[in-house]
Structure formats: C-alpha cells, structure tokens
Write a protein that holds these residues in place. Structure first.
Motif, PDB file in Angstrom:
ATOM      1  N   LEU A 409       0.803  -1.219   0.000  1.00  0.00           N
ATOM      2  CA  LEU A 409       0.000   0.000   0.000  1.00  0.00           C
ATOM      3  C   LEU A 409       0.836   1.269   0.000  1.00  0.00           C
ATOM      4  CD1 LEU A 409      -2.731  -1.104   2.563  1.00  0.00           C
ATOM      5  CD2 LEU A 409      -2.912  -1.049   0.078  1.00  0.00           C
ATOM      6  N   GLY A 410       2.156   1.143   0.098  1.00  0.00           N
ATOM      7  CA  GLY A 410       3.016   2.305   0.002  1.00  0.00           C
ATOM      8  C   GLY A 410       2.768   3.304   1.123  1.00  0.00           C
ATOM      9  N   GLU A 411       3.092   4.544   0.847  1.00  0.00           N
ATOM     10  CA  GLU A 411       2.934   5.612   1.838  1.00  0.00           C
ATOM     11  C   GLU A 411       1.559   6.260   1.707  1.00  0.00           C
ATOM     12  OE1 GLU A 411       6.067   8.438   1.925  1.00  0.00           O
ATOM     13  OE2 GLU A 411       7.424   7.087   2.956  1.00  0.00           O
ATOM     14  N   ARG A 412       0.540   5.480   1.904  1.00  0.00           N
ATOM     15  CA  ARG A 412      -0.818   5.996   1.813  1.00  0.00           C
ATOM     16  C   ARG A 412      -1.108   6.930   2.980  1.00  0.00           C
ATOM     17  NH1 ARG A 412      -5.096   1.593   4.070  1.00  0.00           N
ATOM     18  NH2 ARG A 412      -6.459   3.308   3.510  1.00  0.00           N
ATOM     19  N   LEU A 413      -2.144   7.733   2.810  1.00  0.00           N
ATOM     20  CA  LEU A 413      -2.618   8.577   3.893  1.00  0.00           C
ATOM     21  C   LEU A 413      -3.738   7.853   4.636  1.00  0.00           C
ATOM     22  CD1 LEU A 413      -2.911  12.072   2.173  1.00  0.00           C
ATOM     23  CD2 LEU A 413      -0.918  11.026   3.259  1.00  0.00           C
ATOM     24  N   ARG A 414      -3.672   7.896   5.964  1.00  0.00           N
ATOM     25  CA  ARG A 414      -4.748   7.354   6.796  1.00  0.00           C
ATOM     26  C   ARG A 414      -5.164   8.427   7.794  1.00  0.00           C
ATOM     27  NH1 ARG A 414      -2.298   2.283   9.576  1.00  0.00           N
ATOM     28  NH2 ARG A 414      -0.458   3.648   9.582  1.00  0.00           N
ATOM     29  N   PHE A 415      -6.463   8.539   7.983  1.00  0.00           N
ATOM     30  CA  PHE A 415      -7.006   9.527   8.902  1.00  0.00           C
ATOM     31  C   PHE A 415      -7.731   8.833  10.054  1.00  0.00           C
ATOM     32  CE2 PHE A 415      -6.814  11.779   4.849  1.00  0.00           C
ATOM     33  CZ  PHE A 415      -6.246  12.984   5.219  1.00  0.00           C
ATOM     34  N   SER A 416      -7.772   9.492  11.176  1.00  0.00           N
ATOM     35  CA  SER A 416      -8.665   9.131  12.271  1.00  0.00           C
ATOM     36  C   SER A 416      -9.258  10.438  12.772  1.00  0.00           C
ATOM     37  CB  SER A 416      -7.906   8.405  13.380  1.00  0.00           C
ATOM     38  OG  SER A 416      -8.806   7.869  14.334  1.00  0.00           O
ATOM     39  N   GLU A 417     -10.519  10.373  13.192  1.00  0.00           N
ATOM     40  CA  GLU A 417     -11.234  11.602  13.517  1.00  0.00           C
ATOM     41  C   GLU A 417     -12.070  11.418  14.777  1.00  0.00           C
ATOM     42  OE1 GLU A 417     -11.993  13.191   8.984  1.00  0.00           O
ATOM     43  OE2 GLU A 417     -13.469  11.799   9.835  1.00  0.00           O
ATOM     44  N   LEU A 418     -12.123  12.454  15.579  1.00  0.00           N
ATOM     45  CA  LEU A 418     -13.000  12.494  16.741  1.00  0.00           C
ATOM     46  C   LEU A 418     -13.697  13.842  16.725  1.00  0.00           C
ATOM     47  CD1 LEU A 418     -13.973  11.123  19.381  1.00  0.00           C
ATOM     48  CD2 LEU A 418     -12.108  12.315  20.547  1.00  0.00           C
ATOM     49  N   GLY A 419     -14.994  13.826  16.542  1.00  0.00           N
ATOM     50  CA  GLY A 419     -15.728  15.078  16.371  1.00  0.00           C
ATOM     51  C   GLY A 419     -16.707  15.365  17.481  1.00  0.00           C
ATOM     52  N   ARG A 427      -8.249  15.599  14.600  1.00  0.00           N
ATOM     53  CA  ARG A 427      -7.943  14.671  13.508  1.00  0.00           C
ATOM     54  C   ARG A 427      -6.504  14.198  13.662  1.00  0.00           C
ATOM     55  NH1 ARG A 427     -11.528  17.883   9.820  1.00  0.00           N
ATOM     56  NH2 ARG A 427     -12.886  16.394   8.751  1.00  0.00           N
ATOM     57  N   ALA A 428      -6.265  12.969  13.241  1.00  0.00           N
ATOM     58  CA  ALA A 428      -4.910  12.435  13.158  1.00  0.00           C
ATOM     59  C   ALA A 428      -4.663  11.991  11.730  1.00  0.00           C
ATOM     60  CB  ALA A 428      -4.722  11.260  14.117  1.00  0.00           C
ATOM     61  N   LEU A 429      -3.426  12.180  11.271  1.00  0.00           N
ATOM     62  CA  LEU A 429      -3.022  11.782   9.931  1.00  0.00           C
ATOM     63  C   LEU A 429      -1.736  10.974  10.032  1.00  0.00           C
ATOM     64  CD1 LEU A 429      -2.897  11.885   6.796  1.00  0.00           C
ATOM     65  CD2 LEU A 429      -1.753  14.114   7.034  1.00  0.00           C
ATOM     66  N   TRP A 430      -1.735   9.798   9.409  1.00  0.00           N
ATOM     67  CA  TRP A 430      -0.536   8.978   9.287  1.00  0.00           C
ATOM     68  C   TRP A 430      -0.008   9.076   7.867  1.00  0.00           C
ATOM     69  CZ3 TRP A 430      -4.604   7.907  12.292  1.00  0.00           C
ATOM     70  CH2 TRP A 430      -4.396   7.425  13.589  1.00  0.00           C
ATOM     71  N   ARG A 431       1.266   9.315   7.727  1.00  0.00           N
ATOM     72  CA  ARG A 431       1.918   9.375   6.414  1.00  0.00           C
ATOM     73  C   ARG A 431       3.313   8.793   6.568  1.00  0.00           C
ATOM     74  NH1 ARG A 431       5.381  13.613   4.158  1.00  0.00           N
ATOM     75  NH2 ARG A 431       5.491  13.404   1.899  1.00  0.00           N
ATOM     76  N   GLY A 432       3.517   7.611   6.032  1.00  0.00           N
ATOM     77  CA  GLY A 432       4.800   6.959   6.174  1.00  0.00           C
ATOM     78  C   GLY A 432       5.119   6.714   7.638  1.00  0.00           C
ATOM     79  N   GLU A 433       6.278   7.197   8.083  1.00  0.00           N
ATOM     80  CA  GLU A 433       6.710   6.998   9.463  1.00  0.00           C
ATOM     81  C   GLU A 433       6.202   8.092  10.398  1.00  0.00           C
ATOM     82  OE1 GLU A 433      10.945   6.845   9.174  1.00  0.00           O
ATOM     83  OE2 GLU A 433      10.968   4.756   8.483  1.00  0.00           O
ATOM     84  N   TRP A 434       5.439   9.039   9.864  1.00  0.00           N
ATOM     85  CA  TRP A 434       5.024  10.200  10.642  1.00  0.00           C
ATOM     86  C   TRP A 434       3.539  10.152  11.002  1.00  0.00           C
ATOM     87  CZ3 TRP A 434       8.472  13.791  12.401  1.00  0.00           C
ATOM     88  CH2 TRP A 434       9.753  13.777  11.823  1.00  0.00           C
ATOM     89  N   LYS A 435       3.218  10.783  12.124  1.00  0.00           N
ATOM     90  CA  LYS A 435       1.828  10.958  12.536  1.00  0.00           C
ATOM     91  C   LYS A 435       1.637  12.381  13.038  1.00  0.00           C
ATOM     92  CE  LYS A 435      -1.684   9.340  15.829  1.00  0.00           C
ATOM     93  NZ  LYS A 435      -1.954   8.389  16.938  1.00  0.00           N
ATOM     94  N   TYR A 436       0.549  12.988  12.579  1.00  0.00           N
ATOM     95  CA  TYR A 436       0.239  14.378  12.919  1.00  0.00           C
ATOM     96  C   TYR A 436      -1.119  14.423  13.601  1.00  0.00           C
ATOM     97  CZ  TYR A 436      -1.161  19.272  11.998  1.00  0.00           C
ATOM     98  OH  TYR A 436      -1.595  20.574  12.103  1.00  0.00           O
ATOM     99  N   ILE A 437      -1.228  15.194  14.669  1.00  0.00           N
ATOM    100  CA  ILE A 437      -2.477  15.379  15.402  1.00  0.00           C
ATOM    101  C   ILE A 437      -2.824  16.859  15.408  1.00  0.00           C
ATOM    102  CG2 ILE A 437      -3.580  15.236  17.672  1.00  0.00           C
ATOM    103  CD1 ILE A 437      -1.942  12.722  18.196  1.00  0.00           C
ATOM    104  N   ALA A 438      -4.048  17.195  14.979  1.00  0.00           N
ATOM    105  CA  ALA A 438      -4.494  18.589  14.915  1.00  0.00           C
ATOM    106  C   ALA A 438      -5.880  18.687  15.531  1.00  0.00           C
ATOM    107  CB  ALA A 438      -4.522  19.076  13.469  1.00  0.00           C
TER     108      ALA A 438
END
Length: 539
Positions: A409-419, A427-438
């Motif tokens: 699946l390569g470096e796909r983008l994955r999201f998780s959300e809590l609203g 929101r959280a975003l996974w991209r490769g080895e990184w994870k971002y929380i906003a």
C-alpha cells in the motif's frame, strides 16, 4: 524540467463510472528536492486539489500520496475468490492491539486468538477511523472516513447517502444479521440493510455477556438456510467498567484487594487529577488492578470467541467461510495522562487488531502494511464480489503464489477523527513513518476530568452538552512513529517541513470532508433509559 511542467498522468478507474487521471506537477525547478503538487482530476465527480508536500522519492512517495488523496478511484479488478461464502464480521469493543499475545503482550489475554492469528492474515499496523464507537462503526460499515459521511459527534450514524456493507450483501442475495451487545448502535441507521437485528443487552454496566452473544450467534448459524449469511457480531466486555468473572481474573496477578478496587467512571475519570497527586499510576497497586481487570475482560472474550469458532467449524454449510475480526477503538491507561477512550487519537486509543481468516484462500501472514477499518468494506466487496463504492478505503489483498497475500500500500494517507465538540474535536493523519495530530478543540487531561463531571450532571437532567468549536487550531503534535512508537516526543519544532506538509494535507481533507455543524450538535433531550444507558457506559 520547467516549473509547472506536468508529469505524465496515471489513468485509473473511478468508482462512480467516470474517467480519472492522477497528475503530479512540479512546483519548483529543482524537481527532485522541492515539493510536488498533487492534482486529482475525476469526472463527472467534482475534482479537488491536493497539497504541496516534500518528496523523498518522486516515483514512489508522490504517486502513492496522489492515489490515496484521490478517494474513490480503483486500479484493480481481480476476480472474487470468495463469491457466495458465508461472512462473519466480528468487532470486539475497546480492544487494544497491543494487549494481545500475537502482538507481543506478555500476559495470557488471548490464547485462542493467538492460535487464530497463526492461521490468518494479520494487519499489524491497523488504525481505527475514530476512538468513539458510533463514528468508528459508521466508517467500518461504509468504508469512508466519518466526516465524509457526516457521521460525527455523539449522534454519529451512517447517513442515507452512504451505502452500507449490509445493504451490499443483501442486494447480493445474502441473509444479513446483526447481533450486538452495545446500545451505541441502537439508531436504526446502523441496522440499514440487515434483515434481522438483535440488541442482546438492555442494561449498561453488565459485563460477562460475551458467551450469551456467542450462543445466540450459533443458534442462528445452525438454522437451515438456502442463502449465504453475512453475520455482524459486536462483543462489548473489554469496555469499562471492567468487571470480569472472578475465575478469569484469578489468572492475573492480584495487585490490590477487592475493597481497594476503583470504579473507572465513578472513582477514576472524574477525580483523576487528585488520584495522580496521590500516586495513582505505574507502580500503584490500584492502577495495576485496573489494567488487570481490563486484561481479564479480554481473556473472557477470548473464551467466548473460542466457543464461537468451535461452533462455526462444527457445521458444514457447504460454503466457504470468511471471518474478519477487529475492534472499533482501543483504550487509554495514562499513556498520555488520561483513561478510557473517545478523548484523543493517540495510538493506544486507535491502534486495533485486524485479522482475516479464510483457509485455503487467504494466506496466513503478519503484514506491516498500513491498514484502516475503512479498508474492510472495499476488501470484503472485492473478495465476495459485491457491488458498491470503495471510496475512502483500500483493498488489502492481491493474488500471490499461494492464495491471496497482503497488497503493498506504500505511503498511503490514513485519517482518524473524533468530532465530539463536548470533548475534543481532533484529527490524526498517518503518512509513512510520521503521525500528525491537529485539534480544533482540545481539553488537557485535567480539564477532561472536570468536563466528565459536567457531562454527568447534565445527563442526569436528560440532556447532552453542546459547546462551540472554533476554526483555529488549538493544539497540534507531530510524532515520528518509527523512532517513537509511544508518541512521547513532539517533533513539530524539529521537523517544520514535515509539519507544514501534514498540516496542509489535513486542511485539504477538512475542505473536502468538514466536520458537520462544525462537529457540534444541539443539546439533545434523552429518554430516561437512554440517559441511564449512557451514564452507565461512561459517556
């Protein structure tokens, strides 16, 4: 290559029947070092633009990002190897992946599941689309991120505009059945497409019901039928308040006498700051007793699943059998200063198990490919040959030398959300080895304890609180999961280019799939039994 010169387009197929091209465009003359602009063109659907990101490998990273961002496009049309098979989809509520033996957990929580994992395709890097049951299951049923289908907040449901897995199975001639122990799925929208639905638990706060669900499932399994069966089972026991049978709890070390046991919702959550000041945490017998009860609930569910599989195998229906087992979210135990779930999107709240078992068809393996619960719907649709949209998710398998193997699946983008505006909007975003929380709304752990007290008082009056959510970011974090899997070191000041890229990717996703309302619902008047059910569950 001149600035703005477009790379060759990549033709693919849109799930809505339209034509599609992915175009990678350089925005800098230094093409191998500078960002790429990812442009997604899909007709007759309205197109939308991606974002500028640093590229480590033009051929690999940018193309993978483009194909991930351009939701709704398929590039594979393999035949359905499990057409007409019986399908059992199992969700174990609140089950952390890292508390299972096959994930390396040292305690004996899952002896049966460990054996099943050896016969299954296990996706070891799977995240839930939310840490709240309603948002997560709505995404599981549709294969789309919660905000993309308006399934946001306390009252999240799969909207009528989104086709559910049960509807696809019913349209394909299946008998569709839902058996659940959680009243979080009591809204009729979750029952859409099911011919038969049973809510086996009428009261919250009652654990040890897993065997009851297993027995009812096997009764239905034994009934004569001419149609293949799609069976959805939702187990609950690992969910709070953690009240396992004494004989199962006895397998685990007793850290505190029964008199000192703390109730998750009455004693811990609303009073956590005071407890922490008194030493509650690692090394405190009261804390380890709490985790022990959670682990024992998992072990009790493992026994119920062993009984279920024995019954499934005992009856030969003349059809192949596909079983999928996962969880809707995980659970927090002070890794980031708080407890339970539906407050944050850290790994302990959203990393879940995902096993697919189909002997002779799906090759047993442990795959590190980046998976999400939104991949379950498109994967089942392809395996069984169902008509339906694959928007948002990926098909997880491809033909291998022996059976089906995990698809790269390569470096796909994955999201998780809590609203949940009454708690956190994040929101959280996974991209490769990184994870971002906003987060557009963010309560610190101390404020969460106070908020839970306010929630409780308002629920006693029969209403849910509703708070405004701002447009600006209140909180953001950046983690390098490869070197920091426990998310203890915020790298946003050390990796500004990665931070800018991840922030822009989340903003692009928000423009396409905004939180409805935004993410805030009017205060809802609840019937007395609904208010009591939510109170006992801890919501």
């Amino acid at each position: 290559m001149p600035v703005g010169h477009a790379l060759p387009t990549v033709p693919t197929k849109c799930t809505n029947g339209g034509s599609h091209n992915v175009r990678l465009k350089h925005t800098s003359a230094t093409e191998r070092r500078k960002p790429l602009l990812v442009v997604c063109l899909c007709k007759p659907r309205r197109s939308w633009r991606g974002t500028v990101c640093p590229s480590r490998s033009i051929a690999r990273t940018a193309l993978a990002l483009a194909l991930t961002i351009c939701a709704g496009c398929q590039t594979h049309t393999e035949p359905a190897p499990l057409r007409g098979a019986d399908v059992v989809l199992i969700v174990v509520d609140t089950l952390r992946a890292d508390h299972l033996g096959f994930s390396g957990y040292p305690r004996p929580t899952s002896p049966f599941l460990d054996k099943l994992a050896a016969e299954s395709a296990v996706f070891t890097n799977t995240v839930a689309p939310s840490s709240f049951t309603r948002e997560s299951v709505a995404a599981l049923f549709t294969g789309r991120w919660p905000s993309c289908i308006g399934a946001v907040g306390w009252n999240a449901t799969p909207k009528d505009s989104s086709t559910t897995l049960a509807e696809d199975f019913a349209n394909a001639g299946y008998r569709t059945v839902m058996l659940t122990l959680t009243t979080m799925l009591s809204d009729p929208a979750f029952a859409r497409g099911f011919h038969h639905v049973e809510h086996l638990a009428r009261q919250w706060g009652v654990s040890r019901a897993g065997p009851q669900l297993t027995r009812r499932a096997l009764e239905l399994w034994q009934e004569p039928r001419a149609q293949p069966l799609f069976l959805y089972l939702h187990y609950l026991d690992p969910h709070g308040p953690y009240d396992p049978p004494a004989e199962v709890l006895a397998r685990f070390e007793a850290f505190a006498p029964e008199a000192d046991a703390l109730d998750l919702y009455r004693d811990i959550r609303p009073h956590l700051p005071e407890l922490r000041r008194s030493g509650f945490g690692i090394g405190d017998p009261r804390f380890h007793e709490l985790v022990g009860r959670y682990d024992a609930e998992i072990a009790h569910t493992d026994l119920a699943l062993r009984e279920l599989f024995a019954g499934l195998r005992a009856r030969d229906t003349g059809r192949r059998l596909l079983v999928v087992l996962t969880a809707d979210h995980g659970e927090e135990f002070l890794e980031h200063g708080f407890v339970e779930h539906a407050w944050t999107l850290y790994q302990e709240s959203v990393r879940v198990p995902l096993l697919l078992w189909a002997p002779g068809v799906i090759r047993p393996e442990h795959s590190p490919q980046p998976a999400s619960l939104v991949d379950v719907a498109p994967t089942l649709r392809q395996l069984v040959g169902l008509r339906g949209s694959a928007e948002g998710g990926e098909v997880l398998f491809a033909p291998a030398k022996v059976g089906l193997g995990a698809r790269p699946l390569g470096e796909r983008l994955r999201f998780s959300e809590l609203g949940i505006a009454e708690r956190n909007v994040v929101r959280a975003l996974w991209r490769g080895e990184w994870k971002y929380i906003a987060a557009r709304r963010w309560l610190a752990p101390e404020a969460r304890a106070q908020s839970s007290q306010i929630e409780e008082r308002l629920r006693q009056s029969g209403t849910l609180p509703s708070l405004p959510t701002g447009d600006r970011l209140e909180h953001e974090e950046l983690f390098h999961l490869a070197s920091d899997p426990a998310e203890q070191r915020d790298r946003k000041h050390e990796a500004p280019e990665e931070l800018a890229c991840m922030r822009q990717l989340v903003e692009a996703h928000e423009r396409r799939c905004p939180f409805a309302g935004p993410a805030s619902h009017p205060a809802a008047t609840l019937a007395p039994h609904e208010a009591e059910a939510l109170r006992q569950l801890g919501y």
